[in-house]
Write an enzyme that holds these catalytic residues in place. Structure first.
Site, PDB file in Angstrom:
ATOM      1  N   LYS A   1       3.807  56.845   6.775  1.00  0.00           N
ATOM      2  CA  LYS A   1       4.921  57.373   6.731  1.00  0.00           C
ATOM      3  C   LYS A   1       4.324  59.207   6.359  1.00  0.00           C
ATOM      4  O   LYS A   1       3.306  59.153   5.951  1.00  0.00           O
ATOM      5  CB  LYS A   1       6.148  57.219   5.354  1.00  0.00           C
ATOM      6  CG  LYS A   1       5.099  57.320   4.700  1.00  0.00           C
ATOM      7  CD  LYS A   1       5.608  56.360   3.077  1.00  0.00           C
ATOM      8  CE  LYS A   1       5.008  56.449   1.613  1.00  0.00           C
ATOM      9  NZ  LYS A   1       5.619  55.724   0.699  1.00  0.00           N
TER      10      LYS A   1
ATOM     11  N   TYR B   1      -0.672  89.733  -5.974  1.00  0.00           N
ATOM     12  CA  TYR B   1       0.385  89.482  -6.222  1.00  0.00           C
ATOM     13  C   TYR B   1       0.091  89.307  -7.681  1.00  0.00           C
ATOM     14  O   TYR B   1      -0.038  88.205  -8.091  1.00  0.00           O
ATOM     15  CB  TYR B   1       1.538  89.020  -5.623  1.00  0.00           C
ATOM     16  CG  TYR B   1       1.411  89.225  -4.025  1.00  0.00           C
ATOM     17  CD1 TYR B   1       2.100  90.039  -3.858  1.00  0.00           C
ATOM     18  CD2 TYR B   1       1.450  88.142  -3.162  1.00  0.00           C
ATOM     19  CE1 TYR B   1       2.314  90.893  -2.266  1.00  0.00           C
ATOM     20  CE2 TYR B   1       1.705  88.232  -2.124  1.00  0.00           C
ATOM     21  CZ  TYR B   1       2.250  89.364  -1.582  1.00  0.00           C
ATOM     22  OH  TYR B   1       2.532  89.519   0.083  1.00  0.00           O
TER      23      TYR B   1
ATOM     24  N   MET C   1       1.344  83.724   0.589  1.00  0.00           N
ATOM     25  CA  MET C   1       1.744  82.533   1.820  1.00  0.00           C
ATOM     26  C   MET C   1       0.736  81.470   3.157  1.00  0.00           C
ATOM     27  O   MET C   1       0.794  80.677   3.462  1.00  0.00           O
ATOM     28  CB  MET C   1       2.601  83.333   2.888  1.00  0.00           C
ATOM     29  CG  MET C   1       3.601  82.768   3.236  1.00  0.00           C
ATOM     30  SD  MET C   1       4.824  83.173   4.864  1.00  0.00           S
ATOM     31  CE  MET C   1       6.564  83.642   3.080  1.00  0.00           C
TER      32      MET C   1
HETATM   33  C1  LIG Z   1       5.296  54.878   0.645  1.00  0.00           C
HETATM   34  C2  LIG Z   1       5.070  53.716   0.341  1.00  0.00           C
HETATM   35  C3  LIG Z   1       3.462  52.643   0.192  1.00  0.00           C
HETATM   36  C4  LIG Z   1       2.348  53.228   0.010  1.00  0.00           C
HETATM   37  O1  LIG Z   1       2.576  53.797  -1.182  1.00  0.00           O
HETATM   38  P1  LIG Z   1       0.546  53.614  -1.594  1.00  0.00           P
HETATM   39  O2  LIG Z   1       0.134  53.942  -3.303  1.00  0.00           O
HETATM   40  O3  LIG Z   1       0.424  55.086  -0.905  1.00  0.00           O
HETATM   41  O4  LIG Z   1       0.196  52.991  -1.729  1.00  0.00           O
HETATM   42  C5  LIG Z   1       4.403  50.993  -0.184  1.00  0.00           C
HETATM   43  N1  LIG Z   1       5.606  50.251   0.217  1.00  0.00           N
HETATM   44  C6  LIG Z   1       5.907  51.702   0.361  1.00  0.00           C
HETATM   45  C7  LIG Z   1       7.619  51.012  -0.036  1.00  0.00           C
HETATM   46  C8  LIG Z   1       5.937  52.925   0.256  1.00  0.00           C
HETATM   47  O5  LIG Z   1       7.613  53.571   0.099  1.00  0.00           O
END
Ligand SMILES: *Cc1c(COP(=O)(O)O)cnc(C)c1O
Length: 372
Positions: free
Chosen positions: A35, A264, A312
Site C-alpha cells: 500500500k 529561516y 521546502m
Molecule cells: C499496513 C498494514 C499491514 C502491514 O503493517 P507493517 O507494520 O508495515 O508490517 C498489515 N495489515 C494491515 C491491515 C495494514 O493496514
C-alpha cells in the site's frame, strides 16, 4: 550523479527480506503489503519483486491501489481492506481483486457487484475489529455480518475465504487479548456456517513477537522494506536490510564566519568559522521540517548534522573544517551497516517512525531500481 534527488531501491534486499522474515516468523503464507506506493518504494516494481520471490498474496489498503497493480499486468492474488462509501466493488471483482469487508453495507455491495457480474462463489474476506476501534466490524455487529454472509454463501453469490483482524502493538498482553477475541469471533463465524481458509491478524511486529497471532497467514509490510517496527531492535538485529537509500549531490558550499545565521528564523547561528553544504531536498520532498537542527547526512564517509530549518527545497549541513565540494554525494539515509544514517535516525529527529520517513517521500524524488 545526474539526478538532483534520488532514492535507490534495492529490489534484491526486498526479496531477501521476504525470505528472512518468512523463516523468522515461520509463516505458512505471506501477504506482502504494498500500500501507499509500497511505503514510498514504488508499488509496481516492488510488487513484481515480491511475487517473484514467493509472496503468496499482495495487500493494498484500497481498490484503486490494487487496480493500479492489475493495470501494470500483475496477476497475483491481491487483497484490499479499506473502502469508501462509493467503493467500486464491481471493478475490483472484475479484475479478480479480493476485498475484505468491514460492514453489512459493504458485504451487500460486494454481493450486488457479484450478481451484476453474474459471478458465483466470489471469494471475500471479513475484517473484524478486536480492539483498535478503527476499520473492521465491531464485535457486537459481527454476528449479523456472519449470518448475512452465510446467506450469500447459500445463494452461491459469495464465499467467505478469510477472516482478519489487526492488533495494536501496545504490549504482548494487549495483543494476546485481541488474538483471543479474534478466536472467539472465528468460532462464531464457524457456528454460523462459514468455513474460512485463511485467518490472519499479524503485521510485521506481531508476526515477529507474538507467535499466537500468526495463524496461517501473516501480513508483512515494513519488515519487507528492511525497516524495523520496533524501537528496541534494529534492522540489523532482525537480519533484514533497508532497501531504500536517499541521496542528493551537494548543491553549494560556503565558508562562513562565527555568528552566521542559517535558514529561516535563524534557529541556528554558527559558533565558529565553519563550512556549510547545501542539500537540495526539503519538506517538498518529504524531509520533515520537524527534523530541523536534528537530521544527519553522510558526506565522504563522515556523518554531519543539519543546522537551521529544513525548507521546502533545501537544507544546510555543517561540515566543520572537513573538505567538501559541490557534487559530493550526500546520503540522507540508507543501510546503517554501510556507515550512513538510517530512516530511524530521521524518524527520531522528527519524533516520528521510520514508516513515515520512507512513505512520505515526494514525487520529485526519482526512484531508481537496482538488484532486479
Ligand atoms: C499496513 C498494514 C499491514 C502491514 O503493517 P507493517 O507494520 O508495515 O508490517 C498489515 N495489515 C494491515 C491491515 C495494514 O493496514
Amino acid at each position: 550523479m545526474t539526478v538532483l534527488r534520488e532514492a535507490t531501491v534495492d529490489l534484491a534486499a526486498i526479496a531477501e527480506n521476504l525470505r528472512v522474515l518468512r523463516s523468522s516468523t515461520q509463516a505458512t503464507n505471506v501477504l506482502a503489503v504494498v500500500k501507499a506506493d509500497a511505503y514510498g518504494h514504488g508499488a509496481v516494481p516492488v510488487a513484481r519483486t515480491l511475487v517473484a520471490a514467493g509472496a503468496d498474496m499482495l495487500g493494498t489498503a484500497d481498490i484503486d491501489e490494487a487496480r493500479a497493480l492489475r493495470g501494470a499486468g500483475i496477476d497475483a492474488p491481491i487483497l484490499c481492506w479499506l473502502h469508501g462509501p462509493d467503493a467500486d466493488f464491481e471493478a475490483a471483482l472484475a479484475q479478480n481483486i479480493e476485498v475484505a469487508v468491514s460492514s453489512i453495507e459493504q458485504l451487500n455491495a460486494v454481493a450486488d457487484a457479484a450478481r451484476r457480474l453474474r459471478a458465483s462463489d466470489v471469494p471475500v474476506q471479513i475484517k473484524l475489529d478486536t480492539g483498535l476501534s478503527r476499520n473492521g466490524a465491531a464485535p457486537e455487529l459481527a454476528g449479523a455480518l456472519f449470518a448475512r454472509a452465510a446467506k450469500f454463501e447459500a445463494e452461491r453469490v459469495l464465499r467467505v475465504r478469510g477472516l482478519m483482524t489487526h492488533v495494536s502493538n501496545t504490549a504482548p498482553a494487549e495483543d494476546l487479548a485481541q488474538v483471543a477475541q479474534f478466536e472467539n469471533l472465528v468460532a462464531d463465524a464457524r457456528a454460523a456456517g462459514l468455513r474460512p481458509d485463511v485467518l490472519h491478524a499479524a503485521a510485521t511486529a506481531a508476526a515477529l513477537r507474538i507467535p499466537e497471532s500468526r495463524f496461517n497467514l501473516v501480513r508483512l509490510g515494513i519488515g519487507l522494506y528492511g525497516l524495523t517496527p520496533f524501537d528496541d531492535e534494529t534492522s540489523q538485529q532482525l537480519g533484514i536490510r533497508p532497501a531504500m537509500t536517499l541521496r542528493a549531490p551537494v548543491a553549494a558550499v560556503r565558508r562562513v564566519p562565527a555568528g552566521a545565521g542559517i535558514s529561516y528564523g535563524f534557529t541556528h547561528r554558527t559558533s565558529t568559522p565553519t563550512t556549510l553544504a547545501l542539500i537540495p531536498l526539503g519538506y517538498g520532498d518529504g524531509i520533515p521540517r520537524q527534523a530541523s537542527n536534528g537530521g544527519t547526512v553522510a558526506i565522504r564517509g563522515r556523518i554531519v548534522a543539519n543546522v537551521g530549518r529544513v525548507a521546502m527545497d533545501q537544507f544546510v549541513v555543517d561540515v566543520g573544517d572537513a573538505p567538501v565540494e559541490v557534487g559530493d554525494e550526500a546520503v540522507l539515509f540508507g543501510d546503517a551497516a554501510q556507515g550512513v544514517p538510517s530512516a530511524d535516525d530521521w524518524a527520531n529527529a522528527a519524533s516520528t517512525i521510520n514508516y513515515e520517513i520512507v512513505t512520505r517521500l515526494g514525487s520529485r524524488v526519482v526512484r531508481r531500481y537496482e538488484g532486479a
